[in-house]
Each structure stands twice: as structure tokens, then as C-alpha cells.
Write an enzyme that holds these catalytic residues in place. Structure first.
Site, PDB file in Angstrom:
ATOM      1  N   LYS A 205      16.047  -1.025  -8.202  1.00 55.54           N
ATOM      2  CA  LYS A 205      14.950  -0.200  -7.992  1.00 55.54           C
ATOM      3  C   LYS A 205      15.213   1.542  -9.175  1.00 55.54           C
ATOM      4  O   LYS A 205      16.290   0.894  -8.894  1.00 55.54           O
ATOM      5  CB  LYS A 205      15.327   0.608  -6.508  1.00 55.54           C
ATOM      6  CG  LYS A 205      14.063   1.519  -5.612  1.00 55.54           C
ATOM      7  CD  LYS A 205      12.893   0.188  -5.128  1.00 55.54           C
ATOM      8  CE  LYS A 205      12.177   0.682  -4.976  1.00 55.54           C
ATOM      9  NZ  LYS A 205      10.589   0.026  -4.081  1.00 55.54           N
TER      10      LYS A 205
ATOM     11  N   VAL B 291      -0.964   0.290   1.561  1.00 52.24           N
ATOM     12  CA  VAL B 291      -0.672  -0.781   2.377  1.00 52.24           C
ATOM     13  C   VAL B 291      -1.624  -0.854   4.051  1.00 52.24           C
ATOM     14  O   VAL B 291      -2.137  -1.531   4.221  1.00 52.24           O
ATOM     15  CB  VAL B 291       0.811  -1.379   2.697  1.00 52.24           C
ATOM     16  CG1 VAL B 291       0.995  -2.188   3.424  1.00 52.24           C
ATOM     17  CG2 VAL B 291       1.425  -1.349   1.940  1.00 52.24           C
TER      18      VAL B 291
ATOM     19  N   GLY C 227       0.322   5.890   8.577  1.00 51.84           N
ATOM     20  CA  GLY C 227       0.187   5.644   7.359  1.00 51.84           C
ATOM     21  C   GLY C 227      -0.925   4.532   6.818  1.00 51.84           C
ATOM     22  O   GLY C 227      -0.647   3.481   7.460  1.00 51.84           O
TER      23      GLY C 227
END
Ligand code: NAD
Length: 353
Positions: free
Chosen positions: A78, A182, A178
Site C-alpha cells: 500500500k 463502492v 458511505g
């Protein structure tokens, strides 16, 4: 570094500074045992350098587990780009990111993450081949979020079969926290399968869009985890499952896309089990995007992606069964599966070919 609370025998952690383009970033390669370390480029302001280091260490380890469970020949990595207060992302900054990745010689491959876009990946591509998720017209597979959402959808179906037998998606309520790339794609799939939606986002325009498009019910950001629902789906940022929220959750299933949902794996994974809440481990259920991106480097290409993403449901069913059989939390069952793959001779042989 070696004493850091989130250090987990990471193979390599690189700090990069390029003042000419305003770049400060950290690249963590947790494991390259099964292949090059794959993981996105997160771009954001952090409260401190330690917060950024913690984030990149945790996220890169999660990528190792994710790649192992998804059975793709990659390791976990990452990177985080630390923006100064008020600093904005520029093409020159992203080119600097590309040069930093190029110096790693292929041990780390980046992609999109929170704060970075397909356009940023195109800038990085000017400096290195080690980037995934370019637009299709540039030879990539494009935005991975729809594949991530499809995997979560398959995971929710598997969790409903396990915990709410006799019920289907058309008679459940899902609370989605959220509504970004996604979350919104997931709402679309759930709505078309007949599920009722409760939604929350810090951006009211996204909530309004979901209310109009899917007939969703809007909810306050502070209380969406406690909304009356069958499934709570965290699709914002991590650490949302903690001693403050877990006692308030009313859903019997937690299945969402955010990374690092458990603030503390052992404590919070155990608390969910004690409350009888079925938790779909984050790095298993949200691996659809990675499966799509990894396919860019694999010989069978994109042809098999949808089948493999839908297979996330079967992987989760096996994890739920193991958790039930051995009375262990689902996050522990998932970790066992990841480690078995990570250290299996067969996986190592495949990685070497
Ligand atoms: P995104 O930035 O597009 O969406 C995140 C959304 O969450 C935004 O709309 C934001 O406004 C909202 N949000 C932020 N704080 C909130 C809060 N406190 N309450 C409610 N909403 C809040 O990101 P994304 O690509 O949709 O990813 C969502 C999560 O899934 C992230 O944790 C990411 O790391 C993870 N993830 C994404 C992918 C992918 O393919 N994009 C793959 C694996 C994991």
C-alpha cells in the site's frame, strides 16, 4: 519502526520525499511471498506522520491477507501520500509518485484508492508500468469499484443464507454507510434485488441521489450503524466497529466494503461474535476490485473476473461454516484461511512460475 504497534514483519517500508513536486509518501510492502506487493495509493491529509505510518502498515498487511484469500499470485502493499493542510493534488505530484514506484523495480504495484483517481493512475503510468486500473482506452480494466460492489453483494447473499435462513434479499433492510464508488454501486445491486435501503453519507447530495434513484430512506451519519436493519454495510472509512458502536448495532449481519472495519481485530471481532452478529471479514468481502485489477497481469485476463468475484460468496460461506463449527470469530477463521494459502507449498510453486 520495528517497535511500531502496527508493524507486522513488513518486508520493506520506504519513505519518499520529493520537495520539487511537494511529495511526501510512504510505501509499505508487507509481503512479496506470493508475488509483487499489490495495493492502492491513498492520498489525503493525516493528523501526523505516525497516523499515516499506522494506516499504511495496517492496509498493506490487509492486502497480503486479501490477495491470499482471493487466491491471486500477488503479495500485499500500500502507499499513502501525505498532503499538507491546504495542499492539492497535481499531475506533477502524481508523476513523482510514479517515479517513486519505478525505483522499486516491480516489487510494488499501485492502483486507485481513497483520494486517487483513474486520471491519477494515468499520470503514474507516464513514469512506470507498475500501475493497475487505467481506463480501458489506455489498456486497463478501469474503475474496480463495480467489481468490489459485486463481491459485497455476493457476500451479503451468503451471509443472509447463513444467518437469516428462509429469507432473501427482497425481504431484508440494508443500512449502507458511505455512498461513494463502492456504496452507491452496491445500493444499485441491492435495490434491483428488491432489498430496502437505509443510507447515510457526509455528502448530502449523495444521500439525495440514493433516495431518488433507489427509494432509500436517509439516516444521520452518526446513527446509521444503529439503524433498524438486517444488514449493516460499512462502505466509508475504517475502524467503524469499536466499543462505542458495537453495542448499538441492531443488524444481525455486518457486510460492507470499507477496509480495516474492526478498530481492534481481537477485541472487536470477539465482541461481535458475543453479540451474535455475523461479521463478513472486510478483506474477504471487499476483494472484488483487487480480483479485477490482478487479472490485468494474469494470462486469463478479464474473461474470468465475474465468476471469480461471485466466488467471494462461496469463500465467505466456508469461513462462516468454520467459525460456527469451531466456535471462533469469523475474522479468525478468515486469517487462518489466508495464512494457510500464504504458507502453502502449492501457492509458492504457482508464484514462482
Ligand atoms: P469513496 O471515497 O468513493 O467513498 C467513500 C464515501 O464515504 C464518500 O462518499 C464519503 O463522503 C463517505 N463518508 C466519509 N466519511 C463518512 C462517514 N463518517 N459516514 C458516512 N459516510 C462517510 O471510496 P470508495 O472507493 O467507495 O471506498 C469505500 C471504502 O471501501 C474505503 O474504505 C475503501 O478503502 C474501501 N475499498 C474500496 C475498494 C474500491 O474498489 N473502490 C476496494 C476495496 C476496499
Amino acid at each position: 519502526m520495528f517497535q511500531h504497534r502496527s508493524f507486522a514483519d513488513h518486508e520493506q517500508v520506504v519513505h519518499v520525499s520529493d520537495p520539487a513536486v511537494g511529495l511526501r509518501c510512504i510505501i509499505a510492502m508487507h509481503s512479496t511471498r506470493l508475488g509483487p506487493a499489490i495495493g492502492g495509493c491513498r492520498v489525503r491529509e493525516y493528523g501526523s506522520e505516525d497516523e499515516a505510518l499506522d494506516d499504511v502498515l495496517r492496509l498493506s498487511r490487509g492486502m497480503t491477507m486479501k490477495a491470499a484469500v482471493a487466491n491471486v499470485p500477488f503479495g500485499g502493499g500500500k502507499m499513502v501520500v501525505l498532503l499538507e493542510p491546504g495542499q492539492t493534488k497535481t499531475p506533477a505530484l502524481m508523476r513523482g509518485v510514479g517515479r517513486a514506484i519505478a525505483r522499486l523495480g516491480g516489487h510494488y504495484i499501485t492502483g486507485e484508492d481513497v483520494g486517487s483517481t483513474v486520471a491519477d493512475m494515468a499520470e503514474i503510468r507516464e513514469e512506470t508500468d507498475h500501475v493497475l486500473g487505467l481506463p480501458p482506452e489506455a489498456g486497463g480494466s478501469g474503475d474496480p469499484s463495480p467489481s468490489t460492489a459485486l463481491g459485497i453483494f455476493a457476500g451479503i447473499e451468503a451471509a443472509v443464507r447463513a444467518r437469516l435462513p428462509g429469507r432473501g434479499l427482497s425481504d431484508i433492510v440494508v443500512a449502507v454507510q458511505g455512498l461513494g464508488n463502492v456504496g452507491f454501486n452496491l445500493c444499485h445491486l441491492l435495490h434491483h434485488a428488491g432489498a430496502k435501503l437505509v443510507v447515510a453519507d457526509v455528502r448530502p447530495e449523495l444521500v439525495a441521489r440514493a433516495v431518488t434513484a433507489f427509494g432509500a430512506t436517509s439516516c444521520e451519519v452518526q446513527s446509521v450503524h444503529a439503524a433498524p436493519s438486517d444488514v449493516f454495510s460499512p462502505c466509508a472509512l475504517g475502524a467503524g466497529l469499536n466499543p462505542g458502536t458495537i453495542p448499538e448495532i441492531r443488524a444481525r449481519i455486518i457486510a460492507g466494503g470499507a477496509n480495516n472495519q474492526l478498530a481492534d481485530e481481537t477485541r472487536d471481532g470477539g465482541a461481535l461474535m458475543e453479540r451474535g452478529i455475523l461479521y463478513a471479514p472486510d478483506y474477504v468481502i471487499n476483494s472484488g476490485g483487487m480480483i479485477q485489477l490482478a487479472a490485468e497481469f494474469l494470462p486469463d485476463g478479464q474473461a474470468d473476473v465475474r465468476r471469480r468475484v461471485l466466488g467471494i460468496g462461496d469463500t465467505l460461506s466456508a469461513i462462516f461454516d468454520r467459525s460456527e463449527r469451531d466456535a471462533i470469530p469469523t475474522h479468525a477463521a478468515a486469517a487462518d484461511l489466508a495464512e494457510a494459502r500464504l504458507y502453502s507449498p502449492a501457492a509458492l510453486t504457482a508464484a514462482a512460475q
